[in-house]
Enzyme design. Sequence first.
Site, PDB file in Angstrom:
ATOM      1  N   ASN A  27       0.854  -1.190   0.000  1.00  0.00           N
ATOM      2  CA  ASN A  27       0.000   0.000   0.000  1.00  0.00           C
ATOM      3  C   ASN A  27       0.898   1.251   0.000  1.00  0.00           C
ATOM      4  O   ASN A  27       1.684   1.442   0.933  1.00  0.00           O
ATOM      5  CB  ASN A  27      -0.906  -0.035   1.240  1.00  0.00           C
ATOM      6  CG  ASN A  27      -1.858   1.143   1.273  1.00  0.00           C
ATOM      7  OD1 ASN A  27      -1.445   2.277   1.045  1.00  0.00           O
ATOM      8  ND2 ASN A  27      -3.117   0.895   1.558  1.00  0.00           N
ATOM      9  N   GLU A  87     -11.114  -9.284   2.387  1.00  0.00           N
ATOM     10  CA  GLU A  87      -9.871  -8.934   3.072  1.00  0.00           C
ATOM     11  C   GLU A  87     -10.216  -8.800   4.543  1.00  0.00           C
ATOM     12  O   GLU A  87     -11.051  -7.967   4.933  1.00  0.00           O
ATOM     13  CB  GLU A  87      -9.287  -7.624   2.522  1.00  0.00           C
ATOM     14  CG  GLU A  87      -7.993  -7.265   3.247  1.00  0.00           C
ATOM     15  CD  GLU A  87      -7.249  -6.087   2.630  1.00  0.00           C
ATOM     16  OE1 GLU A  87      -7.479  -5.751   1.452  1.00  0.00           O
ATOM     17  OE2 GLU A  87      -6.431  -5.494   3.363  1.00  0.00           O
ATOM     18  N   ARG A 146      -7.403  12.876   0.413  1.00  0.00           N
ATOM     19  CA  ARG A 146      -6.401  13.426   1.350  1.00  0.00           C
ATOM     20  C   ARG A 146      -4.980  12.967   1.021  1.00  0.00           C
ATOM     21  O   ARG A 146      -4.029  13.578   1.455  1.00  0.00           O
ATOM     22  CB  ARG A 146      -6.743  13.095   2.793  1.00  0.00           C
ATOM     23  CG  ARG A 146      -6.617  11.639   3.134  1.00  0.00           C
ATOM     24  CD  ARG A 146      -6.694  11.428   4.631  1.00  0.00           C
ATOM     25  NE  ARG A 146      -8.046  11.529   5.115  1.00  0.00           N
ATOM     26  CZ  ARG A 146      -8.492  10.893   6.197  1.00  0.00           C
ATOM     27  NH1 ARG A 146      -7.661  10.140   6.892  1.00  0.00           N
ATOM     28  NH2 ARG A 146      -9.728  11.002   6.594  1.00  0.00           N
ATOM     29  N   HIS A 193      -4.068  -4.497   7.514  1.00  0.00           N
ATOM     30  CA  HIS A 193      -4.229  -3.385   8.446  1.00  0.00           C
ATOM     31  C   HIS A 193      -3.408  -3.594   9.700  1.00  0.00           C
ATOM     32  O   HIS A 193      -3.621  -4.546  10.440  1.00  0.00           O
ATOM     33  CB  HIS A 193      -5.685  -3.092   8.823  1.00  0.00           C
ATOM     34  CG  HIS A 193      -5.860  -1.647   9.190  1.00  0.00           C
ATOM     35  ND1 HIS A 193      -5.551  -1.160  10.432  1.00  0.00           N
ATOM     36  CD2 HIS A 193      -6.228  -0.586   8.455  1.00  0.00           C
ATOM     37  CE1 HIS A 193      -5.750   0.141  10.440  1.00  0.00           C
ATOM     38  NE2 HIS A 193      -6.151   0.522   9.249  1.00  0.00           N
ATOM     39  N   HIS A 217      -5.610   3.700  -1.989  1.00  0.00           N
ATOM     40  CA  HIS A 217      -6.963   4.028  -1.521  1.00  0.00           C
ATOM     41  C   HIS A 217      -7.313   5.426  -2.033  1.00  0.00           C
ATOM     42  O   HIS A 217      -6.677   6.405  -1.630  1.00  0.00           O
ATOM     43  CB  HIS A 217      -6.977   3.978   0.012  1.00  0.00           C
ATOM     44  CG  HIS A 217      -8.326   4.192   0.629  1.00  0.00           C
ATOM     45  ND1 HIS A 217      -8.546   4.025   1.976  1.00  0.00           N
ATOM     46  CD2 HIS A 217      -9.528   4.562   0.108  1.00  0.00           C
ATOM     47  CE1 HIS A 217      -9.813   4.274   2.252  1.00  0.00           C
ATOM     48  NE2 HIS A 217     -10.436   4.623   1.136  1.00  0.00           N
ATOM     49  N   THR A 260      -8.555   3.506   8.030  1.00  0.00           N
ATOM     50  CA  THR A 260      -9.796   2.730   7.983  1.00  0.00           C
ATOM     51  C   THR A 260      -9.978   1.933   9.272  1.00  0.00           C
ATOM     52  O   THR A 260      -9.223   1.020   9.560  1.00  0.00           O
ATOM     53  CB  THR A 260      -9.755   1.755   6.781  1.00  0.00           C
ATOM     54  OG1 THR A 260      -9.274   2.480   5.652  1.00  0.00           O
ATOM     55  CG2 THR A 260     -11.111   1.179   6.497  1.00  0.00           C
ATOM     56  N   GLU A 291      -8.635   0.573  -3.407  1.00  0.00           N
ATOM     57  CA  GLU A 291      -9.582   0.626  -2.292  1.00  0.00           C
ATOM     58  C   GLU A 291     -10.464   1.852  -2.449  1.00  0.00           C
ATOM     59  O   GLU A 291      -9.970   2.931  -2.813  1.00  0.00           O
ATOM     60  CB  GLU A 291      -8.844   0.744  -0.962  1.00  0.00           C
ATOM     61  CG  GLU A 291      -7.998  -0.430  -0.602  1.00  0.00           C
ATOM     62  CD  GLU A 291      -7.200  -0.149   0.668  1.00  0.00           C
ATOM     63  OE1 GLU A 291      -7.490   0.828   1.379  1.00  0.00           O
ATOM     64  OE2 GLU A 291      -6.275  -0.912   0.931  1.00  0.00           O
ATOM     65  N   HIS A 349       0.934   6.189   1.766  1.00  0.00           N
ATOM     66  CA  HIS A 349       1.711   7.080   2.633  1.00  0.00           C
ATOM     67  C   HIS A 349       2.780   7.871   1.897  1.00  0.00           C
ATOM     68  O   HIS A 349       3.280   8.862   2.425  1.00  0.00           O
ATOM     69  CB  HIS A 349       2.317   6.309   3.806  1.00  0.00           C
ATOM     70  CG  HIS A 349       1.290   5.918   4.824  1.00  0.00           C
ATOM     71  ND1 HIS A 349       0.376   6.815   5.321  1.00  0.00           N
ATOM     72  CD2 HIS A 349       1.018   4.745   5.414  1.00  0.00           C
ATOM     73  CE1 HIS A 349      -0.400   6.199   6.180  1.00  0.00           C
ATOM     74  NE2 HIS A 349      -0.041   4.939   6.246  1.00  0.00           N
ATOM     75  N   ARG A 374      -9.526   8.043  -1.493  1.00  0.00           N
ATOM     76  CA  ARG A 374     -10.526   8.448  -0.492  1.00  0.00           C
ATOM     77  C   ARG A 374     -11.427   9.529  -1.060  1.00  0.00           C
ATOM     78  O   ARG A 374     -11.035  10.287  -1.947  1.00  0.00           O
ATOM     79  CB  ARG A 374      -9.824   8.964   0.780  1.00  0.00           C
ATOM     80  CG  ARG A 374      -9.063   7.897   1.542  1.00  0.00           C
ATOM     81  CD  ARG A 374      -8.589   8.444   2.871  1.00  0.00           C
ATOM     82  NE  ARG A 374      -9.672   8.556   3.817  1.00  0.00           N
ATOM     83  CZ  ARG A 374      -9.881   7.711   4.831  1.00  0.00           C
ATOM     84  NH1 ARG A 374      -9.041   6.714   5.044  1.00  0.00           N
ATOM     85  NH2 ARG A 374     -10.891   7.864   5.625  1.00  0.00           N
TER      86      ARG A 374
HETATM   87  N1  PXP Z   1      -5.925  -3.007   3.654  1.00  0.00           N
HETATM   88  C1  PXP Z   1      -6.885  -2.056   3.684  1.00  0.00           C
HETATM   89  C2  PXP Z   1      -8.234  -2.403   3.147  1.00  0.00           C
HETATM   90  C3  PXP Z   1      -6.627  -0.772   4.202  1.00  0.00           C
HETATM   91  O1  PXP Z   1      -7.601   0.161   4.229  1.00  0.00           O
HETATM   92  C4  PXP Z   1      -5.332  -0.471   4.660  1.00  0.00           C
HETATM   93  C5  PXP Z   1      -5.032   0.896   5.193  1.00  0.00           C
HETATM   94  O2  PXP Z   1      -5.090   1.825   4.182  1.00  0.00           O
HETATM   95  C6  PXP Z   1      -4.342  -1.472   4.574  1.00  0.00           C
HETATM   96  C7  PXP Z   1      -4.673  -2.732   4.101  1.00  0.00           C
HETATM   97  C8  PXP Z   1      -2.936  -1.215   5.004  1.00  0.00           C
HETATM   98  O3  PXP Z   1      -2.880  -0.952   6.352  1.00  0.00           O
HETATM   99  P1  PXP Z   1      -1.516  -0.464   7.012  1.00  0.00           P
HETATM  100  O4  PXP Z   1      -1.154   0.824   6.369  1.00  0.00           O
HETATM  101  O5  PXP Z   1      -1.847  -0.354   8.447  1.00  0.00           O
HETATM  102  O6  PXP Z   1      -0.490  -1.536   6.711  1.00  0.00           O
END
Ligand code: PXP
Length: 259
Positions: free
Chosen positions: A6, A150, A48, A213, A42, A100, A69, A9, A44
């Site tokens: 992901n 998921e 953001r 997550h 994602h 999330t 996402e 960030h 959003r």
């Molecule tokens: N999976 C989903 C569906 C998420 O919303 C997120 C957070 O954006 C992640 C995985 C990744 O989570 P983390 O950044 O805590 O590893």
Amino acid sequence: MLLGVNIDHIAVLREARKINDPDPLDALSLAKRAGADQITIHLREDRRHIDDYDTERIIENSQLPVNLECSINSDIIDVVCSYAPYRATLVPEKREEVTTEGGLDVKKYFNEIVEIIERLKDNEIEVSLFIDPDLKMIELSNKIGADMVELHTGTYANIYAMLYSNLSNTKHSIKELELPKSELKLKLIESIKKIEHSAKEAKNLGLEVAAGHGLNYQNVREILKIKEIVELNIGQSIIARSVFTGFESAVREMRELIN
Ligand code: PXP
């Protein structure tokens, strides 16, 4: 086990200055070289971090499948259909949240999700639902026609952090978890069992199973023991490590752990 990285960030960091650096697009080839199997972003509603321009360029240029996402907001689904990623993962979304929190309530939004899945499938987009590890949610996800679920590992990750690191010193400490260590240990076992039972049930029903997550280089080990889980989506911990070791090396380290 597949690794979805992901990269939201990277855009979070860019938005801290509202400039064009760092560009999440630069992560694509590095993630592939380091052994990632998928890019996860994602989009959003409030844009953001990842915005429409990022989404368009990432889907166009990624040599890895893109898992997009998004919330169940109809306007966002229009945008997702127009970009046609490999997969859409439907997630709950609240403006005020930092990330999330909790899974999608498939029971409450059943009718909306039915319609959204139909639209996504008409556009040949695979559908995953980000849900809590809960048997009712799994049953409904299957009934509603999702390809994948998921499982939200946030509760497990929070308990793990309360036990083995100093989450209680952070702003996001979870008060209910400030229990004695012996009780937390039981809660940790309970949370892993929930994920495991949910993964087994989902697989039995014919759903593909992902998880994500809050997973990091330590807590991921327990999740790797659950053979029904075929994919992990990990963001925060990889990007955090990248600050010190570089993105490619942080992805490779997670890849090697997962192998
Ligand atoms: N999976 C989903 C569906 C998420 O919303 C997120 C957070 O954006 C992640 C995985 C990744 O989570 P983390 O950044 O805590 O590893």
